[in-house]
Design a protein around this motif. Sequence first.
Motif, PDB file in Angstrom:
ATOM      1  N   LYS A 120       0.803  -1.230   0.000  1.00  0.00           N
ATOM      2  CA  LYS A 120       0.000   0.000   0.000  1.00  0.00           C
ATOM      3  C   LYS A 120       0.838   1.284   0.000  1.00  0.00           C
ATOM      4  O   LYS A 120       0.725   2.118   0.915  1.00  0.00           O
ATOM      5  N   PRO A 121       1.713   1.485  -0.986  1.00  0.00           N
ATOM      6  CA  PRO A 121       2.427   2.769  -1.058  1.00  0.00           C
ATOM      7  C   PRO A 121       1.479   3.920  -1.409  1.00  0.00           C
ATOM      8  O   PRO A 121       1.810   5.082  -1.182  1.00  0.00           O
ATOM      9  N   PHE A 122       0.318   3.593  -1.932  1.00  0.00           N
ATOM     10  CA  PHE A 122      -0.707   4.601  -2.202  1.00  0.00           C
ATOM     11  C   PHE A 122      -2.065   3.910  -2.213  1.00  0.00           C
ATOM     12  O   PHE A 122      -2.166   2.697  -2.365  1.00  0.00           O
ATOM     13  N   THR A 123      -3.110   4.709  -2.022  1.00  0.00           N
ATOM     14  CA  THR A 123      -4.476   4.203  -2.054  1.00  0.00           C
ATOM     15  C   THR A 123      -5.301   5.069  -2.996  1.00  0.00           C
ATOM     16  O   THR A 123      -4.824   6.106  -3.486  1.00  0.00           O
ATOM     17  N   GLU A 126      -5.350   9.246  -3.578  1.00  0.00           N
ATOM     18  CA  GLU A 126      -4.108   9.935  -3.218  1.00  0.00           C
ATOM     19  C   GLU A 126      -3.389  10.417  -4.483  1.00  0.00           C
ATOM     20  O   GLU A 126      -3.466   9.787  -5.535  1.00  0.00           O
ATOM     21  N   ILE A 128      -0.001  11.030  -6.443  1.00  0.00           N
ATOM     22  CA  ILE A 128       1.359  10.495  -6.442  1.00  0.00           C
ATOM     23  C   ILE A 128       2.159  11.062  -7.608  1.00  0.00           C
ATOM     24  O   ILE A 128       1.601  11.468  -8.636  1.00  0.00           O
ATOM     25  N   ASN A 170       4.389  10.197  -2.584  1.00  0.00           N
ATOM     26  CA  ASN A 170       2.976  10.261  -2.237  1.00  0.00           C
ATOM     27  C   ASN A 170       2.711  11.635  -1.621  1.00  0.00           C
ATOM     28  O   ASN A 170       3.034  11.885  -0.467  1.00  0.00           O
ATOM     29  N   SER A 172      -0.124  13.243  -0.963  1.00  0.00           N
ATOM     30  CA  SER A 172      -1.269  13.468  -0.083  1.00  0.00           C
ATOM     31  C   SER A 172      -1.410  12.454   1.045  1.00  0.00           C
ATOM     32  O   SER A 172      -2.463  12.380   1.673  1.00  0.00           O
ATOM     33  N   ARG A 173      -0.367  11.681   1.337  1.00  0.00           N
ATOM     34  CA  ARG A 173      -0.484  10.697   2.416  1.00  0.00           C
ATOM     35  C   ARG A 173      -0.591  11.386   3.781  1.00  0.00           C
ATOM     36  O   ARG A 173      -1.392  10.992   4.632  1.00  0.00           O
ATOM     37  N   ASN A 174       0.233  12.416   4.029  1.00  0.00           N
ATOM     38  CA  ASN A 174       0.192  13.129   5.302  1.00  0.00           C
ATOM     39  C   ASN A 174      -0.856  14.238   5.260  1.00  0.00           C
ATOM     40  O   ASN A 174      -1.080  14.857   4.214  1.00  0.00           O
ATOM     41  N   LYS A 236      -3.240  19.809   3.585  1.00  0.00           N
ATOM     42  CA  LYS A 236      -2.914  19.409   2.212  1.00  0.00           C
ATOM     43  C   LYS A 236      -3.924  19.924   1.191  1.00  0.00           C
ATOM     44  O   LYS A 236      -3.548  20.266   0.058  1.00  0.00           O
TER      45      LYS A 236
END
Length: 271
Positions: A120-123, A126, A128, A170, A172-174, A236
């Motif tokens: 799951k490096p991205f969902t 998000e 990237i 990524n 938009s993860r944080n 974000k």
Amino acid sequence: MHEIITEFFNKTIAVLPTIIVRGIIVIILFSLWPKLVSVIITSYKKALRKRNVDPLLESFTSSMLKTLMYVTLFFLIIGIAGVKATSLLTVLGTAGLAVGLALQGSLSNLAGGLLILFFKPFTKGEYIVASSGVEGTVDKIQILYTILTTTDNRVIIVPNSQLANNAITNVSRNPIRRLDMVFSVSYDTPTEKVKEILNRIANAHPSVLKDKPFNIRMSVQNASSLDFICRVWVNKEDYWTTKFDFNEIVKAEFDANNIEIPYQKIDIYRK
């Protein structure tokens, strides 16, 4: 010669009903199979959504199920045509090396998709940026490809192996991001005046997070300008709006305080 032709026609007439029946079955399969696949895939997706399954897992497994159903259709048609599955597998086995080489990229993409789903490096949803420069919001992941949507609504299809085996940013993860901006002024501008204006703008802007420290300092003395870096923290979703607001507000404040923003120019002297 006449006997050979007669025998040929007799055999053709004998098998003609079988050929017609098989042909009708194939036509029916070709016309009904896509509808059957659509119904099964739709029901499968509804079942997964009721269980709150990861949207990327949903799209990946749905793509795999669709592929398997069409592979099943292929073997059904081969069987209806009278070709034995064992004979077909023997041919494929004989040509295994060539088939393996031909499918090497596809198998790599399949493995890449599985790695993405596992780690799951991205969902879904998000934003990237891939090391290749491709960037966008993750829409879905299929059996071989990941689909991104750009900010101007273009669709980018990226092989899974590229995203699984290379660096990914990524964005938009944080939940919060630091906004880094650089503003240039002329050399005759007092340093403290620029810092005071930028601090005032940062404190007044509603999207800037006040519980995070600002970093406003002169960073570079260029050949024709003093460059001030302004670093603030924002949620974000406010990143771009805040960036554009700062550019407009800083320009207006610099004009109001008679602060020159340097631009490239050439001075010519006559002797």
